[in-house]
Scaffold this motif. Structure first.
Motif, short mmCIF file in Angstrom:
data_model
loop_
_atom_site.label_atom_id
_atom_site.label_comp_id
_atom_site.label_asym_id
_atom_site.label_seq_id
_atom_site.Cartn_x
_atom_site.Cartn_y
_atom_site.Cartn_z
N THR A 65 94.00 75.06 9.84
CA THR A 65 92.87 74.70 10.70
C THR A 65 92.94 75.47 12.01
N ARG A 69 86.30 76.77 17.03
CA ARG A 69 85.28 76.82 15.98
C ARG A 69 85.09 78.25 15.49
N PHE A 73 79.49 78.83 12.39
CA PHE A 73 79.20 77.41 12.58
C PHE A 73 78.54 77.14 13.93
N VAL A 81 80.69 69.12 9.68
CA VAL A 81 81.22 69.85 8.52
C VAL A 81 82.12 68.90 7.74
N GLU A 85 80.95 70.69 1.81
CA GLU A 85 81.04 71.91 2.63
C GLU A 85 82.47 72.10 3.15
N LEU A 86 83.09 71.02 3.62
CA LEU A 86 84.47 71.13 4.10
C LEU A 86 85.40 71.46 2.95
N LYS A 88 84.80 73.18 0.27
CA LYS A 88 84.65 74.60 -0.05
C LYS A 88 85.34 75.46 0.99
N LEU A 89 85.23 75.08 2.27
CA LEU A 89 85.86 75.84 3.35
C LEU A 89 87.39 75.81 3.21
N GLU A 92 88.60 78.01 0.41
CA GLU A 92 88.59 79.43 0.78
C GLU A 92 89.79 79.76 1.67
N ARG A 93 90.13 78.87 2.59
CA ARG A 93 91.30 79.09 3.43
C ARG A 93 92.58 79.11 2.60
N ALA A 130 87.35 71.15 10.13
CA ALA A 130 87.09 72.58 10.11
C ALA A 130 87.71 73.32 11.29
N TRP A 131 87.87 72.64 12.42
CA TRP A 131 88.54 73.21 13.59
C TRP A 131 89.01 72.05 14.46
#
Length: 346
Positions: A65, A69, A73, A81, A85-86, A88-89, A92-93, A130-131
């Motif tokens: 994380t 941001r 976004f 988020v 959506e989270l 999927k994020l 990817e990370r 997300a952040w």
């Protein structure tokens, strides 16, 4: 008389069953008894009445994380988020982390099916947000003041350059050329509780009038008095700062000052920096850790980040024998000397 009473009860029961059957056959709906709502979760208390935030915790799931941001976004808050959506994020990370691991293992094509794990990088998909920065609302650190931008980073006495990480490619002439973390001295604060590549285990211990927090890396413990005593003299400086705590409802609020120049967070002003934390148990297995950084000589306004601490009794704090096992420092210095001899043709 008992037989007469039993007969009366049986007759009444039969009439009731018949009435229900008649009502149902006639299309009438018999209301179901109301279901009692589940009682709201209540934060537990210690035997002496303080909110209970003790236990073994980790924040290793937030290793991927970012503090600020990310691009893409803009105009959104961290709570926007969520859900798919989270998910999927985070996936990817995780994919990017796996790709970096493949590259470091000398297998950029991914032909090695299973790579040896290093630290906590394999559980990024279990992250919670997300952040980290929640204030300012744009998720970015505030601008630095002119004084903050001009401030020279701390150096060891007699050294001309700032210590570098062992992961950098600069030359190492002495152990003073390494960071305090590489030298097993300290990660400072709040660095000691931010997720890293490993060692993301913490233990919170409570006693009447005190809270203690143990950090696996680098083997430090903060003792936080709760009795309202003032901070120590400004002449006393500590790598983890001088902490004082109190309870506000179910949250432990900790104010920390008196930092040292060598380990102060993000090259802030150790004379001006004040860190305010809130530890709030939000669920049986979760504490929300919220940190406000306030140094008007370094940033134009205070800023706040937050992340969860998750109960993890399977990975309690272990001995972090840093000095005893720190062969890397000796090996890198000897390797640097070998490179110099090779370059000199010796």
């Amino acid at each position: 008389m008992r037989y007469v009473a039993a007969a009366v009860v049986a007759s009444a029961f039969a009439l009731t069953i018949g009435a229900v059957a008649s009502a149902q056959s006639g299309g009438l709906q018999i209301p179901k008894p109301p279901v009692a709502p589940k009682p709201a979760w209540v934060s537990p208390k210690t035997a002496w009445g303080d909110p209970d935030i003790s236990g073994n915790f980790t924040n290793k799931y937030e290793q991927g994380t970012p503090m600020e941001r990310p691009a893409g976004f803009e105009g959104r808050g961290v709570d926007d988020v969520r859900g798919a959506e989270l998910k999927k994020l985070l996936e990817e990370r995780q994919r990017q982390s796996d790709a970096r691991q493949q590259f470091l293992a000398g297998d950029p094509t991914g032909k090695i099916a299973v790579l040896p794990e290093f630290g906590d990088r394999g559980e990024i998909v279990r992250g919670n947000r997300a952040w980290m920065i929640i204030d300012p609302g744009d998720g970015q650190m505030p601008a630095m003041t002119e004084e903050g931008q001009r401030r020279t980073p701390w150096r060891e006495p007699g050294r001309t350059g700032r210590a570098a990480s062992s992961f950098s490619n600069v030359g190492f002439d002495s152990h003073f050329d390494f960071s305090l973390t590489d030298r097993c001295i300290t990660r400072g604060y709040p660095g000691s509780m931010l997720p890293a590549i490993y060692g993301d285990s913490y233990q919170i211990v409570q006693a009447p009038g005190y809270v203690a927090i143990r950090y696996e890396m680098v083997h430090e413990t903060r003792i936080i008095p709760l009795d309202g005593r003032p901070h120590v003299s400004k002449s006393v400086r500590l790598d983890m700062g001088d902490a004082r705590g109190h309870w506000v409802d179910n949250s432990l609020v900790v104010e920390t000052t008196n930092f040292r120049d060598r380990s102060v967070y993000r090259n802030a002003n150790p004379d001006a920096l004040k860190i305010t934390e809130r530890f709030t148990r939000t669920a049986p297995t979760t504490i929300e850790w919220t940190v406000t950084i306030n140094d008007p000589t370094t940033w134009v306004r205070p800023w706040t980040f937050s992340l969860p601490l998750t109960v993890n009794d399977q990975e309690p704090v272990l001995e972090y024998a840093c000095h005893e096992g720190n062969y890397a420092l000796r090996n890198m210095l000897s390797g640097e000397r070998a490179t110099e001899r090779e370059s000199a043709g010796k």
